[in-house]
Design a protein around this motif. Structure first.
Motif, PDB file in Angstrom:
ATOM      1  N   MET A   1       2.257  -7.593  -3.060  1.00 27.09           N
ATOM      2  CA  MET A   1       3.064  -8.498  -2.229  1.00 27.09           C
ATOM      3  C   MET A   1       3.424  -9.732  -3.022  1.00 27.09           C
ATOM      4  SD  MET A   1       4.475  -9.609   0.612  1.00 27.09           S
ATOM      5  CE  MET A   1       3.877  -8.797   2.088  1.00 27.09           C
ATOM      6  N   ASN A   2       4.712 -10.064  -3.057  1.00 26.32           N
ATOM      7  CA  ASN A   2       5.197 -11.280  -3.706  1.00 26.32           C
ATOM      8  C   ASN A   2       5.254 -12.366  -2.640  1.00 26.32           C
ATOM      9  OD1 ASN A   2       6.679 -13.315  -4.928  1.00 26.32           O
ATOM     10  ND2 ASN A   2       7.908 -11.870  -6.128  1.00 26.32           N
ATOM     11  N   TRP A   3       4.424 -13.398  -2.772  1.00 25.13           N
ATOM     12  CA  TRP A   3       4.254 -14.377  -1.704  1.00 25.13           C
ATOM     13  C   TRP A   3       5.402 -15.382  -1.613  1.00 25.13           C
ATOM     14  CZ3 TRP A   3       1.120 -13.017   1.904  1.00 25.13           C
ATOM     15  CH2 TRP A   3       0.036 -12.179   1.597  1.00 25.13           C
ATOM     16  N   ASP A   4       6.338 -15.393  -2.559  1.00 24.82           N
ATOM     17  CA  ASP A   4       7.478 -16.295  -2.433  1.00 24.82           C
ATOM     18  C   ASP A   4       8.710 -15.569  -1.890  1.00 24.82           C
ATOM     19  OD1 ASP A   4       8.073 -14.762  -4.609  1.00 24.82           O
ATOM     20  OD2 ASP A   4       8.642 -16.410  -5.931  1.00 24.82           O
ATOM     21  N   LYS A   5       8.512 -14.335  -1.450  1.00 24.56           N
ATOM     22  CA  LYS A   5       9.597 -13.567  -0.854  1.00 24.56           C
ATOM     23  C   LYS A   5       9.100 -12.878   0.414  1.00 24.56           C
ATOM     24  CE  LYS A   5      11.838 -12.623  -5.301  1.00 24.56           C
ATOM     25  NZ  LYS A   5      12.233 -11.561  -6.252  1.00 24.56           N
ATOM     26  N   LEU A   6      10.007 -12.669   1.332  1.00 22.73           N
ATOM     27  CA  LEU A   6       9.674 -11.961   2.564  1.00 22.73           C
ATOM     28  C   LEU A   6      10.088 -10.504   2.405  1.00 22.73           C
ATOM     29  CD1 LEU A   6       8.587 -12.201   5.443  1.00 22.73           C
ATOM     30  CD2 LEU A   6      10.915 -12.719   6.206  1.00 22.73           C
ATOM     31  N   GLU A   7       9.131  -9.611   2.531  1.00 22.49           N
ATOM     32  CA  GLU A   7       9.402  -8.195   2.335  1.00 22.49           C
ATOM     33  C   GLU A   7       9.428  -7.462   3.675  1.00 22.49           C
ATOM     34  OE1 GLU A   7       6.374  -6.803  -0.294  1.00 22.49           O
ATOM     35  OE2 GLU A   7       7.283  -7.716  -2.070  1.00 22.49           O
ATOM     36  N   PHE A   8      10.419  -6.605   3.844  1.00 27.36           N
ATOM     37  CA  PHE A   8      10.517  -5.756   5.019  1.00 27.36           C
ATOM     38  C   PHE A   8      10.302  -4.316   4.568  1.00 27.36           C
ATOM     39  CE2 PHE A   8      13.050  -9.530   5.861  1.00 27.36           C
ATOM     40  CZ  PHE A   8      12.630  -9.902   7.136  1.00 27.36           C
ATOM     41  N   THR A   9       9.115  -3.804   4.805  1.00 26.61           N
ATOM     42  CA  THR A   9       8.769  -2.462   4.346  1.00 26.61           C
ATOM     43  C   THR A   9       8.069  -1.683   5.452  1.00 26.61           C
ATOM     44  OG1 THR A   9       6.585  -3.108   3.520  1.00 26.61           O
ATOM     45  CG2 THR A   9       8.441  -3.338   1.996  1.00 26.61           C
ATOM     46  N   ASN A  10       8.075  -0.375   5.317  1.00 31.90           N
ATOM     47  CA  ASN A  10       7.417   0.483   6.306  1.00 31.90           C
ATOM     48  C   ASN A  10       6.412   1.449   5.685  1.00 31.90           C
ATOM     49  OD1 ASN A  10       8.424  -0.352   8.801  1.00 31.90           O
ATOM     50  ND2 ASN A  10      10.297   0.842   8.565  1.00 31.90           N
ATOM     51  N   HIS A  11       6.298   1.491   4.358  1.00 31.50           N
ATOM     52  CA  HIS A  11       5.489   2.555   3.755  1.00 31.50           C
ATOM     53  C   HIS A  11       4.025   2.507   4.186  1.00 31.50           C
ATOM     54  CE1 HIS A  11       5.853  -0.691   0.649  1.00 31.50           C
ATOM     55  NE2 HIS A  11       4.536  -0.567   0.634  1.00 31.50           N
ATOM     56  N   GLU A  12       3.470   1.308   4.391  1.00 26.86           N
ATOM     57  CA  GLU A  12       2.073   1.234   4.817  1.00 26.86           C
ATOM     58  C   GLU A  12       1.891   1.789   6.228  1.00 26.86           C
ATOM     59  OE1 GLU A  12       0.033  -2.477   4.014  1.00 26.86           O
ATOM     60  OE2 GLU A  12       1.489  -2.944   2.436  1.00 26.86           O
ATOM     61  N   THR A  13       2.835   1.476   7.108  1.00 29.10           N
ATOM     62  CA  THR A  13       2.780   1.992   8.480  1.00 29.10           C
ATOM     63  C   THR A  13       2.940   3.506   8.490  1.00 29.10           C
ATOM     64  OG1 THR A  13       3.689  -0.062   9.357  1.00 29.10           O
ATOM     65  CG2 THR A  13       3.841   1.880  10.767  1.00 29.10           C
ATOM     66  N   TYR A  14       3.878   4.006   7.695  1.00 30.35           N
ATOM     67  CA  TYR A  14       4.069   5.451   7.612  1.00 30.35           C
ATOM     68  C   TYR A  14       2.791   6.142   7.138  1.00 30.35           C
ATOM     69  CZ  TYR A  14       9.161   4.583   7.798  1.00 30.35           C
ATOM     70  OH  TYR A  14      10.425   4.203   8.155  1.00 30.35           O
ATOM     71  N   PHE A  15       2.133   5.542   6.147  1.00 28.79           N
ATOM     72  CA  PHE A  15       0.914   6.149   5.627  1.00 28.79           C
ATOM     73  C   PHE A  15      -0.186   6.147   6.675  1.00 28.79           C
ATOM     74  CE2 PHE A  15      -3.176   6.164   3.410  1.00 28.79           C
ATOM     75  CZ  PHE A  15      -3.036   7.342   2.693  1.00 28.79           C
ATOM     76  N   GLU A  16      -0.289   5.068   7.423  1.00 24.47           N
ATOM     77  CA  GLU A  16      -1.302   4.990   8.480  1.00 24.47           C
ATOM     78  C   GLU A  16      -1.095   6.089   9.512  1.00 24.47           C
ATOM     79  OE1 GLU A  16      -2.948   1.792  11.823  1.00 24.47           O
ATOM     80  OE2 GLU A  16      -1.605   1.118  10.221  1.00 24.47           O
ATOM     81  N   ILE A  17       0.162   6.335   9.872  1.00 18.86           N
ATOM     82  CA  ILE A  17       0.474   7.409  10.832  1.00 18.86           C
ATOM     83  C   ILE A  17       0.101   8.765  10.248  1.00 18.86           C
ATOM     84  CG2 ILE A  17       2.359   8.600  12.029  1.00 18.86           C
ATOM     85  CD1 ILE A  17       3.754   5.817  12.190  1.00 18.86           C
ATOM     86  N   ALA A  18       0.465   9.001   8.985  1.00 25.26           N
ATOM     87  CA  ALA A  18       0.130  10.277   8.337  1.00 25.26           C
ATOM     88  C   ALA A  18      -1.373  10.479   8.279  1.00 25.26           C
ATOM     89  CB  ALA A  18       0.731  10.322   6.931  1.00 25.26           C
ATOM     90  N   ARG A  19      -2.094   9.444   7.914  1.00 28.83           N
ATOM     91  CA  ARG A  19      -3.546   9.538   7.782  1.00 28.83           C
ATOM     92  C   ARG A  19      -4.210   9.785   9.140  1.00 28.83           C
ATOM     93  NH1 ARG A  19      -6.266   4.368   5.391  1.00 28.83           N
ATOM     94  NH2 ARG A  19      -5.464   3.598   7.369  1.00 28.83           N
ATOM     95  N   GLU A  20      -3.763   9.079  10.160  1.00 27.69           N
ATOM     96  CA  GLU A  20      -4.317   9.279  11.500  1.00 27.69           C
ATOM     97  C   GLU A  20      -4.161  10.728  11.942  1.00 27.69           C
ATOM     98  OE1 GLU A  20      -2.301   6.558  14.023  1.00 27.69           O
ATOM     99  OE2 GLU A  20      -3.513   4.819  13.419  1.00 27.69           O
ATOM    100  N   HIS A  21      -3.018  11.310  11.642  1.00 29.96           N
ATOM    101  CA  HIS A  21      -2.753  12.663  12.133  1.00 29.96           C
ATOM    102  C   HIS A  21      -3.416  13.742  11.293  1.00 29.96           C
ATOM    103  CE1 HIS A  21      -0.313  12.097  15.703  1.00 29.96           C
ATOM    104  NE2 HIS A  21       0.028  10.947  15.144  1.00 29.96           N
TER     105      HIS A  21
END
Length: 204
Positions: A1-21
């Motif tokens: 994570m670059n703390w001087d920029k705002l990032e809009f990402t979904n890969h962590e959420t997607y991975f959490e869903i995959a792992r849960e299932h």
């Protein structure tokens, strides 16, 4: 994570869903074996009481549903993360759209990106053409595409062997496990050649 920029990402959420299932699928498979002595890969050809057969069918449906979600969301992680990796290293949309599937090698667009983008950015190949890792990643996208472009199957009841009904669209637990592991392998390989990336969310 670059703390001087705002990032809009979904890969962590997607991975959490995959792992849960994948975990849900594994648990359902384990419970099935505990109750009936069969699991989603060994049930065919077994004679069961009607109530046990009903439990088996319900469990298989739950397992298949979780397997489907695991494969689809593992593919989403692979797509979204390699695009994020490129963008976070100064590449733009014009750069990303130049990548195409390699029909000669039988590789999809995202697999080509995983081969070429890390090399473009840091001079190192994370995956190499013809490797087991590339083949496994391509299998993930073959399975994902099978689901995304689903073709219904209608069969004559009179000709079916009820102990073994093939479903050309089914995704097995092994398929789902391999899909998720293929993704993890790619991310860990990228981390080895570029220590700046954050993949701590794989184990969070």
């Amino acid at each position: 994570m670059n703390w001087d920029k705002l990032e809009f990402t979904n890969h962590e959420t997607y991975f959490e869903i995959a792992r849960e299932h994948i975990q849900k699928s594994q648990k359902t498979d384990f419970d099935l074996n505990e109750k009936l002595g069969v699991n989603s890969s060994t049930y065919q050809g077994k004679s069961l009481m009607p109530e046990d057969a009903a439990y088996l069918l319900q469990s298989l449906q739950l397992i298949n549903k979780s397997n489907i979600i695991t494969v689809v969301f593992s593919a989403l992680v692979a797509e979204s993360f390699i695009n994020y990796y490129a963008i976070s290293n100064g590449k733009d949309e014009v750069y990303l759209i130049k990548f195409k599937a390699d029909k000669n090698l039988g590789l999809g667009e995202t697999v080509v990106k995983w081969i070429k983008i890390p090399h473009d950015i840091n001079g190192n190949f994370v995956l190499t053409t013809g490797s087991a890792e590339v083949n496994h990643l391509q299998k993930l996208f073959i399975d994902r595409n099978k689901l995304a472009h689903h073709k219904a199957s209608i069969q004559n009841i009179a000709s079916l062997d009820w102990s073994k009904i093939p479903d050309p669209n089914s995704i097995t637990l092994l398929d789902a496990q391999n899909a998720n592991q293929s993704l993890v392998t790619c991310l860990e390989a990228l981390k080895q050649v570029d220590q700046s990336i954050d993949i701590s969310w794989l184990s969070s």
